[in-house]
Design a protein around this motif. Structure first.
Motif, PDB file in Angstrom:
ATOM      1  N   ALA A 158      23.196  17.683  79.005  1.00 40.40           N
ATOM      2  CA  ALA A 158      23.082  19.092  78.418  1.00 40.40           C
ATOM      3  C   ALA A 158      23.099  19.017  76.953  1.00 40.40           C
ATOM      4  N   SER A 159      22.143  20.027  76.487  1.00 43.34           N
ATOM      5  CA  SER A 159      21.630  20.059  75.087  1.00 43.34           C
ATOM      6  C   SER A 159      23.045  20.050  73.998  1.00 43.34           C
ATOM      7  N   ASP A 160      24.068  20.687  74.487  1.00 38.46           N
ATOM      8  CA  ASP A 160      25.163  20.711  73.593  1.00 38.46           C
ATOM      9  C   ASP A 160      26.371  19.637  73.982  1.00 38.46           C
ATOM     10  N   SER A 161      25.910  18.852  74.904  1.00 35.72           N
ATOM     11  CA  SER A 161      26.962  18.042  75.244  1.00 35.72           C
ATOM     12  C   SER A 161      27.255  16.996  74.234  1.00 35.72           C
ATOM     13  N   TYR A 162      28.419  16.212  74.590  1.00 29.81           N
ATOM     14  CA  TYR A 162      28.890  15.097  73.596  1.00 29.81           C
ATOM     15  C   TYR A 162      27.849  14.213  73.652  1.00 29.81           C
ATOM     16  N   GLN A 163      27.142  13.773  74.730  1.00 26.35           N
ATOM     17  CA  GLN A 163      25.934  12.781  74.709  1.00 26.35           C
ATOM     18  C   GLN A 163      24.917  13.013  73.905  1.00 26.35           C
ATOM     19  N   ALA A 164      24.723  14.459  73.795  1.00 29.24           N
ATOM     20  CA  ALA A 164      23.556  14.952  72.867  1.00 29.24           C
ATOM     21  C   ALA A 164      23.786  15.008  71.499  1.00 29.24           C
ATOM     22  N   THR A 165      25.183  15.537  71.140  1.00 34.15           N
ATOM     23  CA  THR A 165      25.434  15.764  69.662  1.00 34.15           C
ATOM     24  C   THR A 165      26.434  14.990  69.087  1.00 34.15           C
ATOM     25  N   GLY A 166      27.180  14.061  69.947  1.00 40.09           N
ATOM     26  CA  GLY A 166      28.166  13.368  69.351  1.00 40.09           C
ATOM     27  C   GLY A 166      29.655  14.040  68.962  1.00 40.09           C
ATOM     28  N   GLU A 167      29.551  15.331  69.706  1.00 35.94           N
ATOM     29  CA  GLU A 167      30.690  16.176  69.238  1.00 35.94           C
ATOM     30  C   GLU A 167      31.688  16.309  70.492  1.00 35.94           C
ATOM     31  N   HIS A 168      32.744  15.803  70.442  1.00 38.68           N
ATOM     32  CA  HIS A 168      33.626  15.916  71.712  1.00 38.68           C
ATOM     33  C   HIS A 168      34.111  17.460  71.737  1.00 38.68           C
ATOM     34  N   HIS A 169      34.592  17.937  72.852  1.00 35.51           N
ATOM     35  CA  HIS A 169      35.147  19.271  72.844  1.00 35.51           C
ATOM     36  C   HIS A 169      35.972  19.328  71.860  1.00 35.51           C
ATOM     37  N   ASP A 170      37.069  18.686  71.838  1.00 37.56           N
ATOM     38  CA  ASP A 170      38.135  19.010  70.697  1.00 37.56           C
ATOM     39  C   ASP A 170      37.441  19.194  69.253  1.00 37.56           C
ATOM     40  N   ASP A 171      36.613  18.368  68.966  1.00 39.28           N
ATOM     41  CA  ASP A 171      35.630  18.315  67.727  1.00 39.28           C
ATOM     42  C   ASP A 171      35.132  19.926  67.493  1.00 39.28           C
ATOM     43  N   VAL A 172      34.769  20.433  68.720  1.00 33.84           N
ATOM     44  CA  VAL A 172      34.179  21.735  68.300  1.00 33.84           C
ATOM     45  C   VAL A 172      35.143  22.666  68.300  1.00 33.84           C
ATOM     46  N   LEU A 173      36.384  22.443  69.031  1.00 37.67           N
ATOM     47  CA  LEU A 173      37.327  23.430  69.308  1.00 37.67           C
ATOM     48  C   LEU A 173      38.142  23.605  67.865  1.00 37.67           C
ATOM     49  N   VAL A 174      38.250  22.526  67.059  1.00 42.68           N
ATOM     50  CA  VAL A 174      39.034  22.694  65.851  1.00 42.68           C
ATOM     51  C   VAL A 174      38.261  23.220  64.671  1.00 42.68           C
ATOM     52  N   THR A 175      37.178  23.651  64.962  1.00 44.34           N
ATOM     53  CA  THR A 175      36.236  24.320  63.914  1.00 44.34           C
ATOM     54  C   THR A 175      36.012  25.853  64.353  1.00 44.34           C
ATOM     55  N   SER A 176      36.794  26.114  65.608  1.00 43.48           N
ATOM     56  CA  SER A 176      36.533  27.511  66.316  1.00 43.48           C
ATOM     57  C   SER A 176      37.705  28.375  66.009  1.00 43.48           C
ATOM     58  N   PRO A 177      37.652  29.616  66.560  1.00 41.74           N
ATOM     59  CA  PRO A 177      39.138  30.508  66.317  1.00 41.74           C
ATOM     60  C   PRO A 177      40.253  29.858  66.979  1.00 41.74           C
ATOM     61  N   PHE A 178      39.977  28.964  68.150  1.00 36.63           N
ATOM     62  CA  PHE A 178      41.201  28.374  69.074  1.00 36.63           C
ATOM     63  C   PHE A 178      41.361  27.032  68.415  1.00 36.63           C
ATOM     64  N   ARG A 179      41.618  27.015  67.275  1.00 38.49           N
ATOM     65  CA  ARG A 179      41.723  25.635  66.626  1.00 38.49           C
ATOM     66  C   ARG A 179      43.233  25.019  66.842  1.00 38.49           C
ATOM     67  N   ASP A 180      44.293  25.704  67.355  1.00 36.04           N
ATOM     68  CA  ASP A 180      45.698  25.125  67.518  1.00 36.04           C
ATOM     69  C   ASP A 180      45.525  24.707  68.695  1.00 36.04           C
ATOM     70  N   LEU A 181      45.298  23.138  68.744  1.00 34.31           N
ATOM     71  CA  LEU A 181      45.243  22.275  70.231  1.00 34.31           C
ATOM     72  C   LEU A 181      46.555  21.450  70.496  1.00 34.31           C
ATOM     73  N   GLU A 182      46.492  21.420  71.657  1.00 31.04           N
ATOM     74  CA  GLU A 182      47.881  20.570  72.604  1.00 31.04           C
ATOM     75  C   GLU A 182      47.222  19.985  73.602  1.00 31.04           C
ATOM     76  N   VAL A 183      47.378  18.622  73.604  1.00 28.33           N
ATOM     77  CA  VAL A 183      46.784  17.942  74.755  1.00 28.33           C
ATOM     78  C   VAL A 183      47.885  17.059  75.504  1.00 28.33           C
ATOM     79  N   THR A 184      47.907  17.035  76.894  1.00 27.70           N
ATOM     80  CA  THR A 184      48.658  16.335  77.615  1.00 27.70           C
ATOM     81  C   THR A 184      47.822  15.617  78.705  1.00 27.70           C
TER      82      THR A 184
END
Length: 277
Positions: free
Chosen positions: A169-195
């Motif tokens: 996919a054109s906006d995937s990590y493989q194409a852009t190097g940005e993991h999902h949480d890299d994208v999320l921390v620059t979005s309105p939903f930047r408070d992240l919790e991972v389990t």
């Protein structure tokens, strides 16, 4: 279908639905419970890119309603068949570009679908559509588990031989190097919790062959009249690799919960908890 053509989102998983439902690993029960706890029992949850209900079906037993949305009619039909006894799921043909056309929802979950979307555009739309306290949840393989399945090199060579190479996919990590949480921390939903939740799964030859047919790059539709030849070759390769025909693997499912911050602190890395077995 020409095997070298990249299919549209409407036929990306052509013919894959029954294989996806049967052979893709289920999310750990504890992972579903983590999502259910975050959403609450009175929630209406959008499962965006729901496939055949891998998350929607078990989650529906914990919440008021799930809106199961996917662009693939075959996936929706398979999910509806599997969920015949689950009344609180609405199966809706749609995609991430038409979120405003959907019924209201309080939270959204995405499994292995987010990387196919324009992630920043989706998050901007969700910021307008989700109520205060709305959660954006992702559930899937951990980004920190980079290990490759032991059969993958052989299957990759086989896909190349059949001309069905990996789709990206054109906006995937493989194409852009940005993991999902890299994208999320620059979005309105930047408070992240991972389990993370750890399981040990056993795979046989038929399960691994079925997995190949569930992937976007080697669906029955892309293989066409070469399907039987591909599956026979895959079985030979797997048994040559491991004559026992059995693999036992440790898998890690990551549940990422993203919320709007209550205040506006600087973006931070996601909090992580110890993987659970």
């Amino acid at each position: 279908m020409n095997p070298y053509m990249v299919p549209s989102m409407d036929d990306l998983f052509g013919g894959a639905a029954p294989y996806y439902a049967r052979y893709r690993p289920r999310h750990a029960g504890a992972a579903i419970e983590r999502l259910a706890t975050a959403f609450g029992p009175d929630a209406t949850v959008l499962d965006l890119g729901c496939g055949p209900g891998t998350i929607a079906i078990p989650l529906a037993r914990h919440v008021r309603e799930v809106l199961a949305v996917d662009p693939d009619a075959g996936m929706l039909a398979e999910g509806e068949r599997l969920a015949a006894d689950v009344p609180n799921i609405r199966w809706i043909k749609g995609d991430s570009t038409a979120l405003r056309a959907l019924p209201p929802f309080g939270h959204v979950v995405m499994g292995r679908s987010f990387h196919w979307m324009d992630r920043r555009a989706v998050l901007a739309d969700l910021d307008e559509l989700l109520p205060p306290g709305g959660v954006v949840a992702l559930a899937g393989p951990s980004r920190h588990d980079d290990s490759e399945e032991p059969w993958e090199p052989a299957m990759r060579r086989l896909r190349e031989e059949f001309g069905v190479n990996t789709l990206t996919a054109s906006d995937s990590y493989q194409a852009t190097g940005e993991h999902h949480d890299d994208v999320l921390v620059t979005s309105p939903f930047r408070d992240l919790e991972v389990t993370c939740f750890t399981e040990r799964l056993t795979y046989g030859v038929e399960e691994i062959v079925g997995l190949q047919l569930s992937y976007s790059y080697s669906t029955p539709a892309r293989l066409g009249d070469r399907l039987a030849a591909f599956t026979e070759a895959a079985r030979r390769e797997l048994l040559a690799l491991n004559p026992s025909g059995t693999w036992r693997l440790r898998t890690v499912t990551e549940v990422l919960l993203a919320r709007r911050p209550v205040t506006e602190p600087p973006p931070r890395s996601p909090a992580r908890t110890t993987p659970r077995s």
